[in-house]
Structures are given as C-alpha cells and as structure tokens.
Design a protein around this motif. Structure first.
Motif, PDB file in Angstrom:
ATOM      1  N   SER A  30      -1.285  10.868  -5.874  1.00  0.00           N
ATOM      2  CA  SER A  30      -2.175  10.350  -4.833  1.00  0.00           C
ATOM      3  C   SER A  30      -1.438  10.262  -3.492  1.00  0.00           C
ATOM      4  O   SER A  30      -0.316   9.772  -3.423  1.00  0.00           O
ATOM      5  CB  SER A  30      -2.666   8.958  -5.240  1.00  0.00           C
ATOM      6  OG  SER A  30      -3.283   8.320  -4.144  1.00  0.00           O
ATOM      7  N   GLN A  31      -2.087  10.750  -2.449  1.00  0.00           N
ATOM      8  CA  GLN A  31      -1.489  10.664  -1.114  1.00  0.00           C
ATOM      9  C   GLN A  31      -1.540   9.230  -0.597  1.00  0.00           C
ATOM     10  O   GLN A  31      -0.617   8.760   0.047  1.00  0.00           O
ATOM     11  CB  GLN A  31      -2.235  11.605  -0.150  1.00  0.00           C
ATOM     12  CG  GLN A  31      -1.740  11.575   1.298  1.00  0.00           C
ATOM     13  CD  GLN A  31      -0.316  12.080   1.439  1.00  0.00           C
ATOM     14  OE1 GLN A  31       0.211  12.747   0.548  1.00  0.00           O
ATOM     15  NE2 GLN A  31       0.330  11.753   2.547  1.00  0.00           N
ATOM     16  N   PHE A  84       0.815  -1.216   0.000  1.00  0.00           N
ATOM     17  CA  PHE A  84       0.000   0.000   0.000  1.00  0.00           C
ATOM     18  C   PHE A  84       0.855   1.275   0.000  1.00  0.00           C
ATOM     19  O   PHE A  84       0.354   2.364  -0.240  1.00  0.00           O
ATOM     20  CB  PHE A  84      -0.945   0.002   1.212  1.00  0.00           C
ATOM     21  CG  PHE A  84      -1.796  -1.227   1.298  1.00  0.00           C
ATOM     22  CD1 PHE A  84      -2.759  -1.495   0.332  1.00  0.00           C
ATOM     23  CD2 PHE A  84      -1.626  -2.148   2.319  1.00  0.00           C
ATOM     24  CE1 PHE A  84      -3.533  -2.649   0.391  1.00  0.00           C
ATOM     25  CE2 PHE A  84      -2.398  -3.302   2.392  1.00  0.00           C
ATOM     26  CZ  PHE A  84      -3.356  -3.549   1.421  1.00  0.00           C
ATOM     27  N   ILE A  85       2.154   1.121   0.303  1.00  0.00           N
ATOM     28  CA  ILE A  85       3.049   2.299   0.355  1.00  0.00           C
ATOM     29  C   ILE A  85       3.956   2.349  -0.865  1.00  0.00           C
ATOM     30  O   ILE A  85       4.149   3.394  -1.481  1.00  0.00           O
ATOM     31  CB  ILE A  85       3.981   2.232   1.599  1.00  0.00           C
ATOM     32  CG1 ILE A  85       3.227   1.871   2.856  1.00  0.00           C
ATOM     33  CG2 ILE A  85       4.749   3.525   1.786  1.00  0.00           C
ATOM     34  CD1 ILE A  85       4.129   1.358   3.949  1.00  0.00           C
ATOM     35  N   GLY A 110      -8.696  15.660  -1.528  1.00  0.00           N
ATOM     36  CA  GLY A 110      -8.222  16.665  -2.487  1.00  0.00           C
ATOM     37  C   GLY A 110      -6.939  17.363  -2.087  1.00  0.00           C
ATOM     38  O   GLY A 110      -6.398  18.159  -2.851  1.00  0.00           O
ATOM     39  N   CYS A 111      -6.439  17.107  -0.870  1.00  0.00           N
ATOM     40  CA  CYS A 111      -5.150  17.709  -0.462  1.00  0.00           C
ATOM     41  C   CYS A 111      -4.421  16.759   0.481  1.00  0.00           C
ATOM     42  O   CYS A 111      -5.005  15.802   0.995  1.00  0.00           O
ATOM     43  CB  CYS A 111      -5.360  19.067   0.210  1.00  0.00           C
ATOM     44  SG  CYS A 111      -6.283  18.956   1.756  1.00  0.00           S
ATOM     45  N   ASN A 112      -3.162  17.054   0.708  1.00  0.00           N
ATOM     46  CA  ASN A 112      -2.353  16.199   1.580  1.00  0.00           C
ATOM     47  C   ASN A 112      -2.603  16.535   3.050  1.00  0.00           C
ATOM     48  O   ASN A 112      -2.667  17.725   3.406  1.00  0.00           O
ATOM     49  CB  ASN A 112      -0.862  16.379   1.273  1.00  0.00           C
ATOM     50  CG  ASN A 112      -0.509  15.839  -0.097  1.00  0.00           C
ATOM     51  OD1 ASN A 112      -1.259  15.068  -0.673  1.00  0.00           O
ATOM     52  ND2 ASN A 112       0.629  16.254  -0.626  1.00  0.00           N
ATOM     53  N   PRO A 113      -2.722  15.520   3.922  1.00  0.00           N
ATOM     54  CA  PRO A 113      -2.868  15.802   5.357  1.00  0.00           C
ATOM     55  C   PRO A 113      -1.624  16.517   5.905  1.00  0.00           C
ATOM     56  O   PRO A 113      -0.513  16.255   5.424  1.00  0.00           O
ATOM     57  CB  PRO A 113      -3.000  14.410   5.989  1.00  0.00           C
ATOM     58  CG  PRO A 113      -3.319  13.489   4.869  1.00  0.00           C
ATOM     59  CD  PRO A 113      -2.716  14.084   3.641  1.00  0.00           C
ATOM     60  N   PRO A 114      -1.775  17.399   6.890  1.00  0.00           N
ATOM     61  CA  PRO A 114      -0.604  18.065   7.484  1.00  0.00           C
ATOM     62  C   PRO A 114       0.347  17.037   8.110  1.00  0.00           C
ATOM     63  O   PRO A 114      -0.109  16.029   8.674  1.00  0.00           O
ATOM     64  CB  PRO A 114      -1.209  18.960   8.570  1.00  0.00           C
ATOM     65  CG  PRO A 114      -2.656  19.072   8.234  1.00  0.00           C
ATOM     66  CD  PRO A 114      -3.037  17.838   7.492  1.00  0.00           C
ATOM     67  N   GLN A 115       1.646  17.300   7.997  1.00  0.00           N
ATOM     68  CA  GLN A 115       2.660  16.383   8.551  1.00  0.00           C
ATOM     69  C   GLN A 115       2.495  16.190  10.057  1.00  0.00           C
ATOM     70  O   GLN A 115       2.725  15.094  10.567  1.00  0.00           O
ATOM     71  CB  GLN A 115       4.067  16.914   8.238  1.00  0.00           C
ATOM     72  CG  GLN A 115       4.512  16.679   6.809  1.00  0.00           C
ATOM     73  CD  GLN A 115       4.572  15.200   6.452  1.00  0.00           C
ATOM     74  OE1 GLN A 115       5.200  14.402   7.131  1.00  0.00           O
ATOM     75  NE2 GLN A 115       3.891  14.815   5.376  1.00  0.00           N
ATOM     76  N   VAL A 116       2.071  17.252  10.754  1.00  0.00           N
ATOM     77  CA  VAL A 116       1.900  17.168  12.218  1.00  0.00           C
ATOM     78  C   VAL A 116       0.844  16.108  12.550  1.00  0.00           C
ATOM     79  O   VAL A 116       1.022  15.292  13.465  1.00  0.00           O
ATOM     80  CB  VAL A 116       1.479  18.536  12.805  1.00  0.00           C
ATOM     81  CG1 VAL A 116       1.196  18.416  14.292  1.00  0.00           C
ATOM     82  CG2 VAL A 116       2.548  19.574  12.563  1.00  0.00           C
ATOM     83  N   VAL A 117      -0.267  16.107  11.782  1.00  0.00           N
ATOM     84  CA  VAL A 117      -1.352  15.137  12.022  1.00  0.00           C
ATOM     85  C   VAL A 117      -0.842  13.713  11.787  1.00  0.00           C
ATOM     86  O   VAL A 117      -1.068  12.809  12.600  1.00  0.00           O
ATOM     87  CB  VAL A 117      -2.550  15.446  11.084  1.00  0.00           C
ATOM     88  CG1 VAL A 117      -3.603  14.335  11.159  1.00  0.00           C
ATOM     89  CG2 VAL A 117      -3.173  16.780  11.446  1.00  0.00           C
ATOM     90  N   ILE A 118      -0.106  13.514  10.663  1.00  0.00           N
ATOM     91  CA  ILE A 118       0.419  12.183  10.322  1.00  0.00           C
ATOM     92  C   ILE A 118       1.354  11.682  11.416  1.00  0.00           C
ATOM     93  O   ILE A 118       1.251  10.535  11.871  1.00  0.00           O
ATOM     94  CB  ILE A 118       1.147  12.224   8.952  1.00  0.00           C
ATOM     95  CG1 ILE A 118       0.127  12.407   7.831  1.00  0.00           C
ATOM     96  CG2 ILE A 118       1.971  10.970   8.719  1.00  0.00           C
ATOM     97  CD1 ILE A 118       0.731  12.635   6.464  1.00  0.00           C
ATOM     98  N   LYS A 119       2.262  12.547  11.878  1.00  0.00           N
ATOM     99  CA  LYS A 119       3.257  12.128  12.871  1.00  0.00           C
ATOM    100  C   LYS A 119       2.620  11.854  14.243  1.00  0.00           C
ATOM    101  O   LYS A 119       3.000  10.902  14.932  1.00  0.00           O
ATOM    102  CB  LYS A 119       4.367  13.170  12.974  1.00  0.00           C
ATOM    103  CG  LYS A 119       5.279  13.164  11.739  1.00  0.00           C
ATOM    104  CD  LYS A 119       6.319  14.270  11.759  1.00  0.00           C
ATOM    105  CE  LYS A 119       7.000  14.418  10.413  1.00  0.00           C
ATOM    106  NZ  LYS A 119       8.078  13.496  10.174  1.00  0.00           N
ATOM    107  N   LEU A 120       1.636  12.685  14.622  1.00  0.00           N
ATOM    108  CA  LEU A 120       0.956  12.467  15.909  1.00  0.00           C
ATOM    109  C   LEU A 120       0.150  11.168  15.891  1.00  0.00           C
ATOM    110  O   LEU A 120       0.153  10.408  16.870  1.00  0.00           O
ATOM    111  CB  LEU A 120       0.047  13.650  16.243  1.00  0.00           C
ATOM    112  CG  LEU A 120       0.754  14.926  16.714  1.00  0.00           C
ATOM    113  CD1 LEU A 120      -0.243  16.066  16.864  1.00  0.00           C
ATOM    114  CD2 LEU A 120       1.485  14.697  18.042  1.00  0.00           C
ATOM    115  N   LEU A 121      -0.531  10.908  14.770  1.00  0.00           N
ATOM    116  CA  LEU A 121      -1.278   9.648  14.646  1.00  0.00           C
ATOM    117  C   LEU A 121      -0.340   8.449  14.700  1.00  0.00           C
ATOM    118  O   LEU A 121      -0.642   7.437  15.339  1.00  0.00           O
ATOM    119  CB  LEU A 121      -2.047   9.630  13.320  1.00  0.00           C
ATOM    120  CG  LEU A 121      -3.492  10.129  13.339  1.00  0.00           C
ATOM    121  CD1 LEU A 121      -4.038  10.196  11.917  1.00  0.00           C
ATOM    122  CD2 LEU A 121      -4.375   9.214  14.187  1.00  0.00           C
ATOM    123  N   ALA A 122       0.803   8.556  14.012  1.00  0.00           N
ATOM    124  CA  ALA A 122       1.791   7.464  14.010  1.00  0.00           C
ATOM    125  C   ALA A 122       2.328   7.220  15.420  1.00  0.00           C
ATOM    126  O   ALA A 122       2.471   6.069  15.850  1.00  0.00           O
ATOM    127  CB  ALA A 122       2.931   7.788  13.055  1.00  0.00           C
TER     128      ALA A 122
END
Length: 487
Positions: free
Chosen positions: A286-287, A49-50, A143-155
């Motif tokens: 695609s994100q 998937f990555i 339609g847009c990329n999620p903010p990096q802060v959100v991705i890192k906090l979720l991870a």
C-alpha cells in the motif's frame, strides 16, 4: 519622531508582556486530565500514518510488529520521566541545550543546537510534508504509486505555505494548529472504532500464526524502533507543560505514566485495525496505509480518510514550524548561532528568520530524500542526543548533588534508557550501514569547525563576514533582536 516611535513600541511591548504574564497565571489551573490531553495531542501526529509500513517491513510479521509498537511506548514513557526530572531540575528553555550545557559544558550543547538546526528539525519538517503529499496524491493514482516528482513538488508547496503562514502571523499559525489537531483526533477515533467493529465481526485471520516468517537481526530491530519512535516523537517536550499544570510535581509524572501508554494503546489498536482488512503483504504494497483502509472499510465515504490524514499531517508540520524558533533564539542569545536567526519581525512579532531558514533547509532535504531514509537520518541524530542528555542526568546525580530535584526517577531508568539509546544508534550502522548515517556524522563534526572559528576563538575575519551579513539580512527582513522577557 524616531524617539516617539521607539517609546511607543516599548510601551506596546510592555503591554504585550503584561497580557502574556496574566495569561500564564491563568494557565496554571490545568489539572491531571488536561495534562493527559496535552500529552496525547502533542504526540499523536503524522507518524502513525507513515510508520506502520516501515516497522512491518523490518519485522516481516504481524506479532513482532505489534511488540515493537508496545516497546516504543515503554521507551518513550521512561525517556519522558527522565526529561521530567531534568526539566524540573534545570528550569531553562531550549530543550536539551541547557541540560547538556549543565552536564557536559558548551561543546556538546553547541553540537546539539547545530545538529538540531541543520538535521533534526528540518528533516522532521521534510518527513511530515512528504507524508502529507503521499496521502494527498494517493487517491488520484488509484492502483499505482504517484510519481516522485508530484510527491516532492506537493511537499515543497506545503513547506512554502506553512512557512509563509507562520512567518506572517503567530495568531494565524495557532488557529491552523487548533483546527488540524481536532481533525487528527477524529480520524484516529474513526480508524480505531472501525477496526474494533471488524474485529468483533470475526476478521482475525491475519492474526493467525502472527510470528510466522519472522527474520530478526539487531539492525532490523533498530530500524523498526527508529520508525516506531518517529510516531512517538514529542515525548521529550512534555516537561514544558510543567508551567501549566496545577501541582506539577505530582501531576506531571502521573500524566506521563497515563498519557503515553494511552497513546501506545491508540497506536496498537490502529495497527490492529489495519491488519483486520489487510494482510502483511498488502500493507507493505500500500502506498498510503490509511487510504487503503478507508477504501475497504468506509466506501463510499472513503475520501474522508485522505482528507483528514492530510489535515493531521499539515497540523503536525505546522506545529513543528510553530515551535521552531525557540531553540534558535536560545542558541543565538548564547552567541552560538548567526544572531539574525534569533531576531523577531518588527511588524509581525514572529521569529521570521528562523522559520524561513527551516523552510529552506527542509526543502533541500526533500530533493534527494525519501521518507524512510529521512526517518533513519532524523532518528540517528535525535537518539544520539537523547541518549547523551539522559546520560547527563546520571552524571549530574554525582557531579551536581546540590541541585533541587522536585521529581526524582530511580537511577536504573536513565541508565536503561542510555543503554537502549546506544543500541539504537549503533545497531543499524553495524548491521545495515547506509550513507545517511555518514552524512549525519559529517554534519555534526562540521559544527566543530564553526564553533572554534565563530564562537570559541572569535577570529576577526570571521566576525568581518558575519557582522555585515547579519546587518544586511536585518534590514532586508525588517527584524530586530528580541527583548528578553523578565524572569
């Protein structure tokens, strides 16, 4: 009172060991089909998937991209056959560690355990959790990329949750693994069947002139292999199923020769499915590739894709964490690591210190890293040691002729895999040098300092630092050295 409780604990331990012994005997009834299922279930994880986006960005065209996926499958099959010979020749746990110890001695073996502890395992954990957070957040940022802060906090939250589950209960960790493995296979089948239906309907325009615009370089091919092979990660663990297979010396090579090409077929078909609804440019933009596929093919049930991909990635991360303690335990037992990392929780019988340690290092990797740089960092370190281990197989054909080899591969296979490993390690550095390779080499070399201070010379002042640290952590975490199970 203390003696009574100790005696009771020993009796409990004996009863646990006797139960485990019976279970192991029962598991030796697995046939060839079961072996193939284990291989497919072990390898297919979050990588598919990555990696499609990263492989395509390096190849720049559909045709070479699909060829790389097939070539990665062939390399993984050849590597797995070499590891099958090693695993049946040297029947000790701890992955590459005992093979390097037998072939080259303690320093390369120590450097492997050091690199695995600080680089390979935690970066793998971090990559999977980052991919989980990308897929979970993608539907909320259409339609847009999620903010990096959100991705890192979720991870980071995913790492905390998985680490907690596995540190608290082995049984809970295994339940999570079983449920998410099933979810993973469901989404793979859904994507492949959808793609085949679209292909049958004549959606083939993205495969026309599929080699047009290809710009190949050795570095780009190396980086494409890094990302493709990330999806096949786990091929080197397959000799562990030897204990579970009926007639393993026949069925293990057969399971590898059938199982890994089956995974390769799944991966190629999934990529073909993506290209039936996306052009190369759309896939690169695609994100989250599978989410875009779901939006275009499965609407209004497109929410199924990110949900099941999230389950798949969490399952892969849980599996990484679930098996994390074994190598640290072996290295700690050999005196090559801080002993407390090989200890087991008294109350919960889990390798809590090793799991918590992995969680902390993985969280540190998430802060500066993105998926691509971490995959390059992981693959560089992993293939350096895969190549060295398989070269050790060639060396032991001449230096350890007395060892029994129930499975023996033709000598040209380990030589070819060794040469390909050298290419994979050197090509990206020479043509596209990046900081992550330098950091990786520095981490590895810093292991030599630790080795000579704490392991080889055992300086008194070094022991004065490590012994009280071990004692205080042992009391804080309520952990004790694991009792060795009878061989």
């Amino acid at each position: 009172m203390e003696e009574t409780s100790l005696r009771k604990r020993r009796e409990d331990d004996k009863s646990i060991q006797s139960i485990e012994h019976k279970t192991t005997n029962l598991q030796k009834e697995l046939g060839l089909f079961s072996g193939i299922c284990i291989i497919v279930g072990t390898i297919i994880g979050s990588g598919i998937f990555i990696s499609p986006k990263s492989v395509l960005s390096n190849m720049e065209a559909v045709g070479p991209c699909l060829i790389i996926w097939a070539a990665c499958g062939i390399l993984a099959t050849l590597g797995a056959l070499c590891f099958a010979e090693l695993g049946t020749m040297i029947t000790k746990s701890g992955g590459e560690y005992p093979y390097l110890m037998e072939a080259f001695g303690p320093i390369p073996a120590f450097l492997f355990s050091w690199t695995s502890l600080f680089v390979i395992k935690p970066s793998s954990f971090a990559i999977i959790c980052l991919s989980f957070s990308e897929y979970v957040s993608a539907p909320f940022y259409s339609g847009c990329n999620p903010p990096q802060v959100v991705i890192k906090l979720l991870a980071a939250a995913a790492i905390l949750l998985i680490t907690t589950v596995n540190a608290l209960s082995v049984r809970l960790g295994s339940y999570v693994q079983n449920v998410f493995t099933a979810a993973k296979m469901v989404i793979v089948v859904v994507i492949i069947i959808s793609g085949l239906v679209l292909l049958a309907q004549g959606n083939t325009r993205n495969f026309e002139n599929s080699f047009e615009g290809t710009k190949l370089s050795l570095g780009a091919i190396g980086l494409a292999f890094y990302n493709g092979l990330w999806a096949y990660d786990g091929w080197n663990q397959l000799n562990y199923i030897t204990e579970e297979l009926r007639n393993p010396f026949r069925n293990l090579p057969l399971a590898i020769i059938i199982g890994i090409p089956l995974v390769t077929g799944c991966y190629i078909l999934m990529n073909v499915s993506y290209f039936t609804v996306m052009t190369a440019t759309e896939l690169l933009q695609s994100q989250a590739v599978a989410v875009t596929f779901g939006d275009r093919v499965l609407y209004p049930a497109s929410w199924v894709v990110p949900l099941f991909v999230a389950f798949s990635t969490i399952g892969a991360a849980n599996g990484t964490c679930f098996t994390a303690g074994r190598l640290v335990y072996v290295a700690g037992r050999e005196g090559h690591m801080l002993k407390v990392l090989s200890y087991v929780s008294v109350k919960r019988l889990t390798p809590a210190p090793a799991i918590i340690f992995y969680g902390i290092i993985a969280t540190i990797y998430i802060i500066p890293g993105d998926i691509n740089s971490l995959v390059n960092y992981f693959s560089f370190a992993a293939w350096l040691f895969y190549g060295l281990t398989i070269f050790g197989l060639v060396v032991m054909r001449f230096t350890r002729k007395e060892l029994k080899r129930p499975i023996k591969v033709p000598i040209f296979i380990p030589i070819l895999v060794t040469l390909l490993s050298v290419f994979l390690v050197l090509a990206p550095i020479i043509s596209q040098p990046a900081w992550e390779y330098l950091y990786c080499v520095l981490f590895m070399l810093s292991g030599l300092i630790f080795y000579f201070l704490f392991v080889y010379y055992k300086f008194g002042w070094a022991q004065k630092i490590s012994n009280p640290l071990t004692m205080h952590l042992q009391m804080l975490m309520e952990v004790v050295p694991a009792e060795q199970a009878p061989e």
